[in-house]
Design an enzyme around this catalytic site. Structure first.
Site, mmCIF file in Angstrom:
data_model
loop_
_atom_site.group_PDB
_atom_site.id
_atom_site.type_symbol
_atom_site.label_atom_id
_atom_site.label_comp_id
_atom_site.label_asym_id
_atom_site.label_seq_id
_atom_site.Cartn_x
_atom_site.Cartn_y
_atom_site.Cartn_z
ATOM 1 N N LYS A 13 -4.781 7.319 -8.045
ATOM 2 C CA LYS A 13 -4.777 6.572 -9.572
ATOM 3 C C LYS A 13 -6.061 6.054 -9.809
ATOM 4 O O LYS A 13 -6.734 6.309 -10.927
ATOM 5 C CB LYS A 13 -3.805 5.477 -9.551
ATOM 6 C CG LYS A 13 -2.395 5.897 -9.100
ATOM 7 C CD LYS A 13 -1.164 4.931 -9.098
ATOM 8 C CE LYS A 13 -1.550 3.892 -8.156
ATOM 9 N NZ LYS A 13 -1.188 4.158 -6.854
ATOM 10 N N ARG A 88 4.794 -2.161 -10.814
ATOM 11 C CA ARG A 88 5.301 -1.799 -9.343
ATOM 12 C C ARG A 88 6.536 -2.062 -8.984
ATOM 13 O O ARG A 88 7.027 -1.726 -7.863
ATOM 14 C CB ARG A 88 4.132 -2.304 -8.304
ATOM 15 C CG ARG A 88 2.953 -1.557 -7.742
ATOM 16 C CD ARG A 88 2.199 -2.379 -6.721
ATOM 17 N NE ARG A 88 1.517 -1.565 -5.811
ATOM 18 C CZ ARG A 88 0.199 -1.147 -6.114
ATOM 19 N NH1 ARG A 88 -0.372 -1.684 -7.033
ATOM 20 N NH2 ARG A 88 -0.325 -0.562 -5.107
ATOM 21 N N ARG A 127 -10.447 6.753 3.658
ATOM 22 C CA ARG A 127 -11.223 6.384 2.244
ATOM 23 C C ARG A 127 -12.212 5.232 2.791
ATOM 24 O O ARG A 127 -12.021 4.480 3.429
ATOM 25 C CB ARG A 127 -10.276 5.326 1.379
ATOM 26 C CG ARG A 127 -9.257 6.089 0.758
ATOM 27 C CD ARG A 127 -8.733 5.437 -0.392
ATOM 28 N NE ARG A 127 -8.126 4.530 -0.336
ATOM 29 C CZ ARG A 127 -7.274 3.866 -1.256
ATOM 30 N NH1 ARG A 127 -6.901 4.358 -2.108
ATOM 31 N NH2 ARG A 127 -6.722 2.559 -1.202
ATOM 32 N N ARG A 160 -11.502 -0.471 3.029
ATOM 33 C CA ARG A 160 -10.530 -1.736 2.739
ATOM 34 C C ARG A 160 -9.795 -2.232 3.702
ATOM 35 O O ARG A 160 -9.026 -1.301 4.613
ATOM 36 C CB ARG A 160 -9.688 -1.081 1.350
ATOM 37 C CG ARG A 160 -10.100 -1.683 0.240
ATOM 38 C CD ARG A 160 -9.282 -0.838 -0.808
ATOM 39 N NE ARG A 160 -7.957 -0.993 -0.828
ATOM 40 C CZ ARG A 160 -7.045 -0.895 -1.801
ATOM 41 N NH1 ARG A 160 -7.392 0.153 -2.840
ATOM 42 N NH2 ARG A 160 -5.565 -1.123 -1.745
ATOM 43 N N ARG A 171 2.506 -0.120 3.282
ATOM 44 C CA ARG A 171 2.273 -0.060 1.677
ATOM 45 C C ARG A 171 3.318 1.326 1.269
ATOM 46 O O ARG A 171 3.814 1.160 0.388
ATOM 47 C CB ARG A 171 0.902 0.345 1.641
ATOM 48 C CG ARG A 171 0.007 -1.083 1.727
ATOM 49 C CD ARG A 171 -1.245 -0.799 1.653
ATOM 50 N NE ARG A 171 -1.677 -0.202 0.569
ATOM 51 C CZ ARG A 171 -2.987 0.586 0.469
ATOM 52 N NH1 ARG A 171 -4.048 0.691 1.519
ATOM 53 N NH2 ARG A 171 -3.483 0.950 -0.819
HETATM 54 P P1 AMP Z 1 -3.851 -1.356 -4.740
HETATM 55 O O1 AMP Z 1 -5.278 -1.447 -4.974
HETATM 56 O O2 AMP Z 1 -3.275 -0.950 -6.302
HETATM 57 O O3 AMP Z 1 -3.576 -0.279 -3.812
HETATM 58 O O4 AMP Z 1 -3.269 -2.676 -4.588
HETATM 59 C C1 AMP Z 1 -3.403 -3.287 -3.510
HETATM 60 C C2 AMP Z 1 -2.513 -4.105 -3.111
HETATM 61 O O5 AMP Z 1 -2.351 -5.465 -3.868
HETATM 62 C C3 AMP Z 1 -1.149 -4.011 -3.053
HETATM 63 O O6 AMP Z 1 -0.672 -3.361 -1.643
HETATM 64 C C4 AMP Z 1 -0.258 -5.197 -3.229
HETATM 65 O O7 AMP Z 1 -0.180 -6.128 -2.184
HETATM 66 C C5 AMP Z 1 -1.133 -5.945 -4.292
HETATM 67 N N1 AMP Z 1 -0.861 -5.379 -5.648
HETATM 68 C C6 AMP Z 1 -1.561 -4.738 -6.613
HETATM 69 N N2 AMP Z 1 -1.093 -4.408 -7.786
HETATM 70 C C7 AMP Z 1 0.525 -5.170 -7.521
HETATM 71 C C8 AMP Z 1 1.325 -5.065 -8.339
HETATM 72 N N3 AMP Z 1 1.785 -4.831 -9.666
HETATM 73 N N4 AMP Z 1 2.410 -6.018 -7.871
HETATM 74 C C9 AMP Z 1 2.389 -6.578 -6.689
HETATM 75 N N5 AMP Z 1 1.349 -6.451 -5.898
HETATM 76 C C10 AMP Z 1 0.365 -5.713 -6.264
#
Ligand code: AMP
Length: 213
Positions: A13, A88, A127, A160, A171
């Site tokens: 994404k 989400r 990654r 990360r 996750r």
């Molecule tokens: P991402 O970079 O999108 O993979 O997000 C990394 C982490 O941030 C996720 O595993 C969640 O802990 C938190 N996070 C990101 N977006 C959301 C969301 N829309 N709702 C809740 N937690 C989020």
């Protein structure tokens, strides 16, 4: 054009959002990036979010809803935006519908990037990102020429903190339980566009462009 990119962690994404936002001149609104930025700044919100992120869980709905509500009203989002990693949960999706109604806006397309779950663990744990310029690499699919060094700027590559195997597993479980049901939510709204997320970056970009245009 207001777009949601939906898909499991590791579907690509963020990578696709960066390229699409350049093409369509709309900002990428990534809640993950916003939370990581808040954490880097050491803000109370960032420190609170870290507890959930480190465990592979979700930050509470009201926190991310507030961030997105404010972000999509900034001037650079006047021509649209690409939501990446939001919504989400069904609570977030319903809140977004309400906010958009208040703002007189709507989502045009929900692009669901689909990747077999067996591929996701390897995609995520391999990654690497450049600390200096943010360029992304993958140890197997797109390795840097020199180990741990960015090809583009010579910066240091890092992993990360939530891309380690045990957090990634959490996750992926969180995605299955809380986010996957949104596919049906948007299908019922007639907005869902399914994209095969297996292939080269350019192939996937072309598939997404084909449904947007
Ligand atoms: P991402 O970079 O999108 O993979 O997000 C990394 C982490 O941030 C996720 O595993 C969640 O802990 C938190 N996070 C990101 N977006 C959301 C969301 N829309 N709702 C809740 N937690 C989020």
């Amino acid at each position: 054009m207001n777009i949601i990119l939906l898909g499991p962690p590791g579907a690509g994404k963020g990578t696709q959002a960066k390229r699409l936002t350049e093409k369509y001149h709309i900002p990428q609104v990534s809640t993950g990036d916003m939370l990581r930025e808040a954490l880097k700044e050491g803000s109370p919100l960032g420190l609170e979010a870290k507890k959930y992120m480190d465990q592979g869980g979700l930050v509470p709905d009201e926190v991310v809803i507030g961030l997105v509500k404010e972000r999509i009203q900034k001037p650079d989002a006047g021509n649209g935006y690409m939501l990446d990693g939001f919504p989400r949960t069904s609570g977030q999706a319903k809140a977004l519908d309400k906010i958009l109604e208040q703002l007189g806006q709507k989502i045009d397309h929900v692009v669901s990037i689909e990747v077999p779950s067996s591929e996701l663990l390897g995609r995520l744990t391999g990654r690497r990102t450049c600390r200096a310029c943010g360029a992304g690499f993958h140890l197997m699919y797109d390795p840097p020429k020199k180990e741990a060094i960015c090809d583009k700027c010579g910066g240091e590559l890092y992993q990360r903190s939530d891309d380690n195997e045990s957090t990634v597993k959490s996750r992926l479980e969180t995605y299955e339980a809380q986010t996957k049901p949104l596919i049906e939510y948007y299908q019922n709204q007639g907005k869902l566009r399914r994209i095969n997320g297996v292939g080269s970056m350019n192939e996937i970009l072309a598939r997404i462009q084909a449904v947007l245009e």
